[in-house]
Design an enzyme around this catalytic site. Structure first.
Site, short mmCIF file in Angstrom:
data_model
loop_
_atom_site.label_atom_id
_atom_site.label_comp_id
_atom_site.label_asym_id
_atom_site.label_seq_id
_atom_site.Cartn_x
_atom_site.Cartn_y
_atom_site.Cartn_z
N HIS A 68 0.82 -1.22 0.00
CA HIS A 68 0.00 0.00 0.00
C HIS A 68 0.85 1.26 0.00
CE1 HIS A 68 -4.06 1.71 0.61
NE2 HIS A 68 -3.39 2.72 1.13
N ASP A 70 0.48 5.40 -1.30
CA ASP A 70 -0.51 6.39 -1.73
C ASP A 70 0.07 7.42 -2.70
OD1 ASP A 70 -3.26 6.16 -0.59
OD2 ASP A 70 -2.14 5.92 1.28
N GLU A 178 -9.08 1.34 -2.53
CA GLU A 178 -9.18 1.43 -1.08
C GLU A 178 -10.59 1.78 -0.63
OE1 GLU A 178 -6.28 3.96 0.74
OE2 GLU A 178 -6.56 3.04 2.69
N HIS A 205 -13.55 1.64 3.34
CA HIS A 205 -12.53 2.51 3.92
C HIS A 205 -13.01 2.82 5.34
CE1 HIS A 205 -9.91 6.12 4.46
NE2 HIS A 205 -9.04 5.21 4.03
N HIS A 250 -9.12 -2.04 7.10
CA HIS A 250 -10.18 -1.02 7.22
C HIS A 250 -11.56 -1.57 7.58
CE1 HIS A 250 -8.27 2.79 6.24
NE2 HIS A 250 -7.67 2.25 5.20
N HIS A 271 -2.55 -3.16 4.53
CA HIS A 271 -1.82 -2.19 5.38
C HIS A 271 -2.50 -2.11 6.74
CE1 HIS A 271 -5.00 0.07 3.47
NE2 HIS A 271 -4.71 1.21 4.06
N ASP A 345 2.03 2.16 3.74
CA ASP A 345 1.13 3.33 3.72
C ASP A 345 1.89 4.63 3.43
OD1 ASP A 345 -1.44 4.33 3.75
OD2 ASP A 345 -1.87 3.82 5.83
ZN ZN Z 1 -5.82 3.00 4.35
#
Ligand code: ZN
Length: 426
Positions: A68, A70, A178, A205, A250, A271, A345
């Protein structure tokens, strides 16, 4: 650090040409004599002997596959997806750029395709939003970056493509969605995102959606479905059929346990931190870790450890490389060395652990684990081997279900009013 002296090995291995001898006397010997202590960094066979050198050496063969990152969100949040406004060949303000990717031996990662979920999407999640458009924009910006830096990145949508890209020295680039909120309540949208390359999806999420309840972040959110909705169960089956990995980061505990009970394919937590270290709902609890494995009543999977200090600990300032190594070892204690991975992350978190500040720092975590006795093989499982096994397992199940005659699900979210056949037909 080894106490074995360099010189005898070096003598054995070095070809005694005048030039080599010169190097030996002018460079190596003075290094050896510094401080009067012989620190060994390279054995004669070229294998580093210090922990960090060895970690870097191992990672050359088995680079990190991060669950993961971003980077697409970084492009959206800071530059409105204008990829001409920043240069990944130079240091970015975030945690990721190409020089640091190379320094850290990052061989593959999931580009997180993410747009915010919204609590004002209505009780039945039917209020119109731009989430599907925005998700497409995040897929587009990812493709644009992969194309712009095609010397570095290679798009990958299968386990084979990941391996080929790594062998060619490229950074395999996979897409992970996500949150089910980005589907606009539609399995047709899931199928289309799959065609565009999406290979995992967290079922939620941080807010509930039409398919499942979320874990929230620090505290749970009010349950809407008590885990998966009926439509959410169909979603899991459709993901299994398509070969989109069911990602349980999540989601609420009930959602995770119910998804584990019905999935036909291995799962991932792309993650997640362990709740054992910080009692917040976003973190994975022991009873869910107990379900991950290859024993009876378990599901094969990989738990990829999140680096965000505020998830890792109630005292984020204490989180450093050793702390993250403790978390890795805790996941191993609960699931075994075949079920752990890395899901940093990076670019999605406001702070990072001391010593793991960005993608250049993965080797420091591996060096810490070498110090704790991890073998090269075990480290290769953590780096990416475990993830690849799960991915292959998901691909196998997809092939089998299609062979068994599973067709695209035509189910429509029962609360939708807009997609109804004309009464009485033609
Ligand atoms: Zn996340």
């Amino acid at each position: 650090m080894s106490s074995q002296p360099l010189l005898p090995n070096a003598r054995n291995d070095l070809n005694p040409t005048p030039r080599r001898s010169l190097i030996l006397t002018t460079i190596l010997i003075p290094i050896l004599l510094i401080g009067g202590i012989i620190f060994v960094s390279i054995k004669g066979d070229g294998i580093p002997k210090d922990d960090l050198g060895l970690a870097k050496y191992y990672l050359k063969g088995s680079p990190v596959i991060d669950g993961h990152i971003d980077l697409p969100e970084f492009a959206r949040a800071f530059y409105g997806n204008n990829i001409s406004a920043f240069d990944l060949n130079k240091p970015t303000a975030g945690h990721v750029d190409i020089p640091r990717i190379r320094e850290g031996s990052l061989g593959a990662f999931f580009w997180s395709i993410f747009v915010e979920c919204r609590d004002d999407n209505g009780k039945d999640f039917l209020n119109p939003t731009f989430q599907v458009r925005d998700t497409l924009e995040q897929i587009d910006v990812s493709y644009n970056l992969i194309e712009k830096y095609s010397d570095t990145f290679a798009f990958a949508s299968t386990s084979d493509e990941v391996e080929i890209a790594i062998k060619e020295g490229k950074v395999a680039s996979m897409f992970g969605l996500e949150g089910g909120h980005m589907l606009g309540n539609s399995l047709a949208v899931l199928r289309t995102f799959h065609k565009l390359g999406v290979r995992y999806m967290t079922l939620t999420h941080s807010c509930n959606n039409a398919f499942a309840d979320s874990a929230g972040i620090f505290e749970g959110v009010e349950e809407r479905w008590g885990g998966l909705s009926k439509f959410g169960r169909s979603l899991v089956a459709e993901m299994n059929r398509l070969g989109v990995i069911v990602d349980l980061s999540h989601v609420s505990d009930k959602t995770a346990l119910q998804a584990l009970a019905i999935t036909r394919a291995p799962v991932m937590l792309s993650h997640s931190a362990a709740r054992h270290f910080n009692n917040m709902t976003r973190n994975v609890p022991d009873n869910i870790l107990a379900k991950i494995g290859r024993g009876k009543h378990q599901v094969d999977g990989v738990v990829m450890v999140n680096f965000f200090p505020s998830f890792a600990s109630a005292h984020p300032e204490e989180v450093d490389v050793k702390y993250i190594a403790d978390e890795v070892e805790y996941i191993v204690e609960k699931t075994g060395k075949h079920h752990v991975g890395i899901g940093s992350d990076y670019d999605g978190i406001e702070s990072t652990p001391k010593g793991l500040e960005d993608v250049s720092k993965y080797p420091y975590l591996f060096a810490e684990l070498i110090k704790r006795g991890w073998t090269e093989h075990e480290l290769s499982l953590l780096a990416g081997g475990n993830f690849l096994r799960v991915f292959r397992g998901v691909e196998d199940v997809s092939r089998k279900l299609k062979k068994d005659g599973w067709k695209p699900s035509l189910e429509i979210y029962e609360k939708r009013k807009d997609l109804k056949p004309i009464e009485g037909g033609f």
